[in-house]
Structure formats: structure tokens, C-alpha cells
Design a protein around this motif. Sequence first.
Motif, PDB file in Angstrom:
ATOM      1  N   GLU A 138       3.732  -7.892  41.005  1.00  0.00           N
ATOM      2  CA  GLU A 138       4.116  -7.912  42.293  1.00  0.00           C
ATOM      3  C   GLU A 138       4.264  -6.321  42.504  1.00  0.00           C
ATOM      4  OE1 GLU A 138       7.054 -10.741  44.131  1.00  0.00           O
ATOM      5  OE2 GLU A 138       8.301  -8.970  44.159  1.00  0.00           O
TER       6      GLU A 138
ATOM      7  N   ILE B 129      12.713  -0.461  23.723  1.00  0.00           N
ATOM      8  CA  ILE B 129      12.327  -1.635  23.045  1.00  0.00           C
ATOM      9  C   ILE B 129      13.547  -2.215  22.555  1.00  0.00           C
ATOM     10  CG2 ILE B 129      10.995  -2.865  21.169  1.00  0.00           C
ATOM     11  CD1 ILE B 129       8.998  -1.268  23.290  1.00  0.00           C
ATOM     12  N   SER B 130      14.452  -1.750  22.031  1.00  0.00           N
ATOM     13  CA  SER B 130      15.471  -2.351  21.418  1.00  0.00           C
ATOM     14  C   SER B 130      16.599  -2.816  22.552  1.00  0.00           C
ATOM     15  CB  SER B 130      16.578  -1.435  20.405  1.00  0.00           C
ATOM     16  OG  SER B 130      15.542  -1.074  19.352  1.00  0.00           O
TER      17      SER B 130
ATOM     18  N   LEU C  19       8.303  -8.383  38.787  1.00  0.00           N
ATOM     19  CA  LEU C  19       8.883  -8.752  40.245  1.00  0.00           C
ATOM     20  C   LEU C  19       9.534  -7.462  40.933  1.00  0.00           C
ATOM     21  CD1 LEU C  19      10.509 -11.847  39.719  1.00  0.00           C
ATOM     22  CD2 LEU C  19       8.292 -11.694  40.658  1.00  0.00           C
TER      23      LEU C  19
ATOM     24  N   VAL D 232      12.526  -6.890  41.967  1.00  0.00           N
ATOM     25  CA  VAL D 232      13.606  -6.927  41.777  1.00  0.00           C
ATOM     26  C   VAL D 232      13.840  -6.414  39.971  1.00  0.00           C
ATOM     27  CG1 VAL D 232      14.915  -8.244  43.019  1.00  0.00           C
ATOM     28  CG2 VAL D 232      13.768  -9.481  40.866  1.00  0.00           C
ATOM     29  N   GLU D 233      12.760  -6.987  39.286  1.00  0.00           N
ATOM     30  CA  GLU D 233      12.705  -6.620  37.897  1.00  0.00           C
ATOM     31  C   GLU D 233      12.353  -5.339  37.434  1.00  0.00           C
ATOM     32  OE1 GLU D 233       9.623  -9.062  36.301  1.00  0.00           O
ATOM     33  OE2 GLU D 233       9.909  -8.399  34.191  1.00  0.00           O
TER      34      GLU D 233
ATOM     35  N   GLY E 216      15.257  -3.257  38.394  1.00  0.00           N
ATOM     36  CA  GLY E 216      16.352  -3.366  37.333  1.00  0.00           C
ATOM     37  C   GLY E 216      15.679  -2.395  36.145  1.00  0.00           C
ATOM     38  N   ASN E 217      14.679  -2.687  35.557  1.00  0.00           N
ATOM     39  CA  ASN E 217      14.224  -1.988  34.495  1.00  0.00           C
ATOM     40  C   ASN E 217      14.064  -0.470  34.812  1.00  0.00           C
ATOM     41  OD1 ASN E 217      13.901  -3.836  32.509  1.00  0.00           O
ATOM     42  ND2 ASN E 217      12.234  -4.703  33.193  1.00  0.00           N
TER      43      ASN E 217
ATOM     44  N   ARG F 200      17.625   1.026  34.068  1.00  0.00           N
ATOM     45  CA  ARG F 200      17.836   0.814  32.838  1.00  0.00           C
ATOM     46  C   ARG F 200      17.180   1.979  31.618  1.00  0.00           C
ATOM     47  NH1 ARG F 200      17.219  -4.998  30.883  1.00  0.00           N
ATOM     48  NH2 ARG F 200      18.865  -4.448  29.059  1.00  0.00           N
TER      49      ARG F 200
ATOM     50  N   PRO G   9       5.128   2.521  12.083  1.00  0.00           N
ATOM     51  CA  PRO G   9       6.233   1.842  12.767  1.00  0.00           C
ATOM     52  C   PRO G   9       6.943   2.853  13.760  1.00  0.00           C
ATOM     53  CG  PRO G   9       6.282   1.474  10.362  1.00  0.00           C
ATOM     54  CD  PRO G   9       4.973   2.630  10.526  1.00  0.00           C
ATOM     55  N   ARG G  10       7.247   2.202  14.710  1.00  0.00           N
ATOM     56  CA  ARG G  10       7.756   3.295  15.959  1.00  0.00           C
ATOM     57  C   ARG G  10       8.925   4.030  15.310  1.00  0.00           C
ATOM     58  NH1 ARG G  10       7.707  -1.334  19.286  1.00  0.00           N
ATOM     59  NH2 ARG G  10       9.600  -1.890  18.376  1.00  0.00           N
ATOM     60  N   THR G  11       9.779   3.406  14.635  1.00  0.00           N
ATOM     61  CA  THR G  11      10.821   4.343  13.824  1.00  0.00           C
ATOM     62  C   THR G  11      10.563   5.474  13.217  1.00  0.00           C
ATOM     63  OG1 THR G  11      10.940   2.899  12.204  1.00  0.00           O
ATOM     64  CG2 THR G  11      12.548   2.411  13.574  1.00  0.00           C
TER      65      THR G  11
END
Lengths: 490, 490
Positions: free
Chosen positions: B225, B248-249, B292, B294-295, B298-299, B302, B353-355
Motif C-alpha cells: 500500500e 533487524i534486532s 500498510l 500505518v506500518e 511506524g517503522n 523507529r 554475517p551482518r555482525t
Amino acid sequence: MLTQAKKQRNWKPIIKAFEAVLSKNGVVQRREELITYECDGLTSYRQRPALVVLPRTTEQVAEMVKICNQYSVPFIARGSGTGLSGGALPSEDSVLIVTSLMRQILSVDLENQRIVVQPGVINSWVTQTVSGAGFYYAPDPSSQIICSVGGNVAENSGGVHCLKYGVTTNHVLGLRIVTPEGEIIDLGGQIPEMPGYDLTGIFVGSEGTLGIATEITLRILKSAESICVLLADFTSIEAAGATVSDIISAGIIPGGMEMMDNFSINAVEDVVATNCYPRDATAILIIEIDGLDVEVEGNKQRITEICKKNGARSVTSASDPETRLKLWKGRKAAFAAAGHLSPDYYVQDGVIPRTQLPYVLHEISKLSEQYGYRIANVFHAGDGNLHPLILYDNSVPGALEQVEEVGAQILKLCVKVGGSISGEHGIGADKKCYMPEMFSTADLETMQWVRQVFNPKGLANPEKIFPTPRTCGEAANAASAKQFEGVERF
Amino acid sequence: MLTQAKKQRNWKPIIKAFEAVLSKNGVVQRREELITYECDGLTSYRQRPALVVLPRTTEQVAEMVKICNQYSVPFIARGSGTGLSGGALPSEDSVLIVTSLMRQILSVDLENQRIVVQPGVINSWVTQTVSGAGFYYAPDPSSQIICSVGGNVAENSGGVHCLKYGVTTNHVLGLRIVTPEGEIIDLGGQIPEMPGYDLTGIFVGSEGTLGIATEITLRILKSAESICVLLADFTSIEAAGATVSDIISAGIIPGGMEMMDNFSINAVEDVVATNCYPRDATAILIIEIDGLDVEVEGNKQRITEICKKNGARSVTSASDPETRLKLWKGRKAAFAAAGHLSPDYYVQDGVIPRTQLPYVLHEISKLSEQYGYRIANVFHAGDGNLHPLILYDNSVPGALEQVEEVGAQILKLCVKVGGSISGEHGIGADKKCYMPEMFSTADLETMQWVRQVFNPKGLANPEKIFPTPRTCGEAANAASAKQFEGVERF
């Protein structure tokens, strides 16, 4: 052949070889103790194994398998024995390699979202291990408090939440396996996409025919911020089916989306009295949505609208854990409720395209009338994974055979509409004769050539998955299974 | 062996056989026309094929393969020829089976979110076909406006949006293939989880060594959306790397999460002048979030907080398509920009690995200094898939060899930290000698036994993926590849 071999086989040196590795405690040979192992969750097939061995390490499993090879003894791996397709059914004259002492969590790497476990670890322990840190393991078969991760890998198990997150294969990153010849090899690794052939993918769901997984690297997910469960009540199967399609078409993938028919609703209300499920509903949908608070709130509104548009009489929702659990209670108790209503029941597992739901449920009700058995429909509607429960009484002569015939008709129906003979329970001993309904001779041959690569002597879980002339007659001959028996590798 | 065979081979009856199926137009044999086909996107390896054939149907492909078998001619499938690992590199004395006339969309089933295409269909056409109805096809390699779906299947291609949605294998439901012996078989089907062995999974990424896909059933997804792109600017690689891990965490999986280092930023600003990327940033992250409204909102909040907490100097966002495109422009032009800055460049493809991001980027900068080559880092940070671009001048004698050595060092580094020698470009001809860095002899042997099942005569894409003594020397011997050459099936 096997029966003859049994009579001639001298088990003494074999037992001695096993005991040298595991000590006496690790080898079960008394008849009364072996009874436990004569079937798995599919109780209509039974066969006592000659021996049970209980290794604790990868190296011990490899030793067990090498001894079996040395003496040409068939062996079958078994986790908790909850499988529903007879995948862990012993063969005559076989050794059962049971992983119930292999229950160590080997490592936890929260930062990279990995956990490495032994195969006997119980499914729900994985989530318990990481939930304090805000993670969980997604595949959740209904037997999750007892089934083992090794068994989940063998059967590629699913569960209520696999609609959104995928079945076991989507969560296994790597495997250490013991091949059917006793070699220890690693498949996959710590990262999702490895180069070379995807042998991890082929191993998951191979039901013990390609070896025994002894260390399993699983992907764990971050727990959702918010969860909401909706219960929608419909007066027709068509309306409930259309709602499922419309939700997915709207681009919403709920965590889970389950359907129960009127018979199931009344069965669970009679037995567990949730007092949540309307007894006069033709079908209910239980829909779980998860994600961020705002996302869950948004999806809740949109799903409610879709339900109403399709004629839902009511849509209830619950966000607090206690009420959510209450809405799920009846669904989770459905199999147990069937057990209360009837001396015996037979669970079928088939898949259909979502759009075929109303047609297939109508055909199942016709089969129910035709054969005179009550059938409760409880299923993962979102992914079209049906679980019709056929109620019967095993003490009536011929009833089991008739019920199996009904089950077979349902599977044929699934294949006819473009679906599958198994969604999440595997093929095992139970459904191998139906494989030719779904796969061509060439397809089955290709799979069996691959099996031959891993399992050239045919000792690992023989007579599973693929039709054999002894058990399936014509079907097996059509699928040319015979040529693979006893063929040496290269 | 092959060279000798070439001299002796009489092509006339072979050409006649091909023309009988395809007519003269379908067979390319003039030297000047064959030049186009002497390499794929990995231009440092070149080999002209003996012939090119252009079938239009599954049956014609099967005929081509049967003729190759009849005359023991090696054959290589090729889509658009954009692969970066030399997967479609011809062998000496081989026939190239090119799918560029197989460009039909065979069926579209929006309700069940499926589309069936021929292998020559261009990746971006899939989305174009269904976008009007609000759907799209997720895997998006940077070559998506020219690369073919068949090539994507062969190489298990990735792309910017594979962080959230997975690479090609997660979107292929079923395949009709022509086996290396010319048989037509079906793998998988219309539903995601089929019983039996997952041969679809093993075929995807097998780089043409197990046969040629001629009909491909893809899963399509509902378009989001809302989409928002964020650009965050950091003064240290460590801070950018920590941000990736923290996002990701936090349980957020962005649609894509890309990183560019200072050198890449300046390269693209010099060439395409986006005027969006801060030239003094040590690293930038480009993060796309979808879902969406709203999603996404929100993200966005964050992620912005996480960036700021890790010391981002600024976080810009764009929600309208035009500005989003502007923020992506530099990233998408990164390879082209490298081409402007240097006569030649070499793209590496490895996974970590990401780390391990900060450590590995630090080591890469040390390699850059040590060998005296500039290296631009542009990559899929979310899934740890690095694409270092090593700039060099091929006209300088020995430069290519040195650059290949730097590339090899980077791959060894990836393996050392628990990663992989390929993220999405495949192994092909380019990386087969590194396979023993990552896999044990037993692992490689198992893969080659499987190859042998499908490809017993070794005619399908020979000398790819697995190390051979002729090209890899010791490495191949260690991996016991030799024993598989010319081994007959059973």
C-alpha cells in the motif's frame, strides 16, 4: 525377503556391537519395552522393531548406522513418535534409532538469529529458550509440546502460523547429518542462501530416507510487538471461503487463518465449552494477526470490513493474551473433541488451492453422506491445508478399511483440483501408494535416483514415501519403483 | 580431450538434425554471429561455442538435448547472458541452447497469485504483466530490465528486495524441465509445499547443470500500500553497521537495506550527480520500508530513532515515487559510475554475517592499500551480501590476475567469518576453484553424486560449479572431483 532374513539373522553380535558404543542402557531389546516403539502417531499401522538404540551424539549415531551397514540391517530414525503418516513405523527386522537422549541446545546466537539444537529437542523448547530475549521459533505443529525438531525436519512439519512464516524448511539453515552409510556431512550453513545444490532443502521433508539429522541450525524470529485474534461467524461455507480469498487478495497475510465447520464447532463446544463459538454458525474463521501495534490495528479494521462485506454475522476480537487463548481454545481442542465424540477418528491431510474451498468442502460432505461417516472439518484455511476428521468405530469390522477409502477419495479430490496429497504430515507409510496420483513415473524415478545416491543399500527407512510392488501393487509398478530395489550405486 | 574431439567432430549431420527441428533460422553457425555468445556478463572469460540453437518450445528444447546426447556434444543453456559468474560460458566444442525466443507468458492466475512463464521472459516483464492488477514479482536483480527468468532460476538470483522477500528459490513453485538426457519432467507444482523430495529447490541455483527449465511457475505478491525510502548519513562504518544490526534486532525487516561507502558515494555523485548523497559521509544507508500506511509510518519513526541513536548526522525520507527514485538513483548507478572512473572493474559477490560488517570492510580497505587498487563498497547490508567493486586497468599486464587475487582474498575472508563465496551471482566458471574453501570433500562429493543422477554423461554445462583438476589443480583433487568425470549412472 526381509522375513526370511529375520529368521536367519543372528542378533547377538549386532547387540554386542551396539552395546560396545552405547553401553547396555542404550540398547532396548526386551519385548515389553519394544511395544512403545511399534507405531508412531498413525496407530493403525504397527510393527515391532527388533531393537531400539538410544545414541547421545552425532558420532554415536554414525557408529549405529555403520553397524547396521556392516550387518545389512534396516534402520529407522524416530524422534518423539508423534508423526501422523507412519514415517517412523519400523520395518520387520529393523533397528529403531531413537533420538530422545539427544536433547541438548548446542548454541544460541541471538545477534544473528540462529540456534543449533540436537534432533531430540522438543519443538516448544526452542521458543522457550529464546523467548526471554524476545525471539521465537515459528513452525508450531499442534503437537509442539511433545514433537521433536528432528521429526519436524524429517516431515517438514507445518502448523497454524505457517501461513505467514512458512513450514520447517523455511527455518532450517543448516544440518549436520549422518548419511545412510554412516558418514558425517554438513548441509547448508549459518546463512540462508548457500552456493551449490540446495541439499538442505532436499533433506528437509525426506522422512529419514536420506539419513539422520544430528545437529540442526534453526532461524529464530523476533517476537511480534502486538497480536490480535479475530473470530468471524458465517452462515455459509462459500462466504467463509470467499473471505479467506479476499483477505489474501487484499495483500494481508495473517499469522494464521483457521476454519471450522458447524460439526466441529458443536463438537468442541460439547467437550470443552469455550462458550465463544456460535453453535448455529455454518463456519467460523479464527484469524490471528501480528506485527507492530499500528499494523495490527490497521489490519484488524480491514479484515473486519472484509468479513462484514462477505456477510459475517459477527466479528469478535481479542488482544490480551487471556482472551486470545480463549478464542483459540476450541480450535486447539478439536482433535481431542473428536476423540470424545467417537471411539476412533482418522485425520486426513491434503492441500487445495484456496479458491476451491467451497467446492471441495461440498464434495467432502457428499462423501460423508455416501459412506455414512461423520466428518468434521477443521483446517488451515489460509494455505488451503485441509484436515478432515473422519469419525468411526474401529470395533466395527471393515470400518477402518471404509474410512481409509473415504480418506483416499478426499486425497484424489485434492489432486483433481490442483492440490496435494499432503500438507504437513508427510507421506510415510500411509500415503506412498497415492504418490502416482500426483507425480508422473518420470518424476518419481528422478526422486528415487536421488534417494539411491544417499541411500544406495536402501537401509535407511525402507518402504517409505515411494510406492513398492509389495504394498501398492499396480500403482507401484506404474511408477517403476521396482527397479530401484537393491540397485548398487554406480 | 574435448579439444581433440573438436578436431575430429563432423558437425554436418548435427546441424542437419538441429535444422530439421528448428529450420535454418533457428541455428546460428556463422563465426561473426557466434561472437555475441562467447561470454556472459563475466567478460574476462571467453570461449566461442561451435553452434547456437534457438528453440521456441519445451519439445524443441528436448529435441535439441536429445540430438546433443546422440552425438555426445556438450550443451549450455543461456538466457540473456547477463550472469556475472560465467555460468553461461560455452565450453569448447559445445552447443549453446539460447532461450531468447522463449518469451511467452503462458498463464496468469491472479486469484492464486501464480504466473507461468517461458524461461526467456525478462524479469521485469513479470511485474509489468501483473502490476495493473496490483501485484508484483519480488526478486529484482539490478539487471532486471534485461535478465531472463530462466537465468534467474539457474543462478538463484537475488536483488535489493530479497532481504525481506527472499531470493528466486522462494518464489519458484514449480518447473517443467528438460533433463540433461532430453526427458521432460515436472518438478514442484502450483502449491508451495509438495510432498516427496524438494527437487524444485535443488534445481533452482543449479546453474544449468541439472537440465533446462522450460516452463516456470512463479509466485507473485500483492503490491504494498505504501513505500518509503530513508537515507541515513554516518561518519563511521561501525555506526552504519551497528544500525543495520539494530534495525533487524528490533524485529523490522525493511524491503531493502543498502550500504555505500565514501568512495562509492563520491563516484556516483561525480557521474550521475544525485545531489542527495553527502560527499563527506563515511557511509550511507538507503533503507526502503513497505507495507500498510500505518506500518510504514511506524517503522519510519523507529528506524529514524535507531539511526539517530547510532550517531547518524541526518536521516532524510521520501514517500512520493519521484523523490524515492531520486534517493535510489545513485545506488542503482553505482556499477556504471565505477565504469566511468576506471577503464575496468571487477565485481565480487560474497556474504558475511551482518555482525562482521565493520571488521570485513576494514580488512577490505587493508587489501586495497596492500595491492594498490581502489575498491568501492556498495552492498546489500541487510543480508550481509557484499559487492566490492575493484577498479583496475586491463591494459596493464598482470592487472587482471592481481585483481582476481584480491577478489580471492575477499572471498576467503568471507568464509573465515562464517559467510559464503557467493550471495546471488552463482559459482559458474568463476568461483568453482573456491568451493573447497567452503565445503568439505564429502559435501562436494554428495552434490556431485546428485549431479550424476540428472546429468550422467556430464553434457549439461560441463566444468561449472565443481572444481576440476584441469582448471583448479590441487583444490579439485582434494575435492575428489576427478572420480565423477565420465562415470555412468548405475
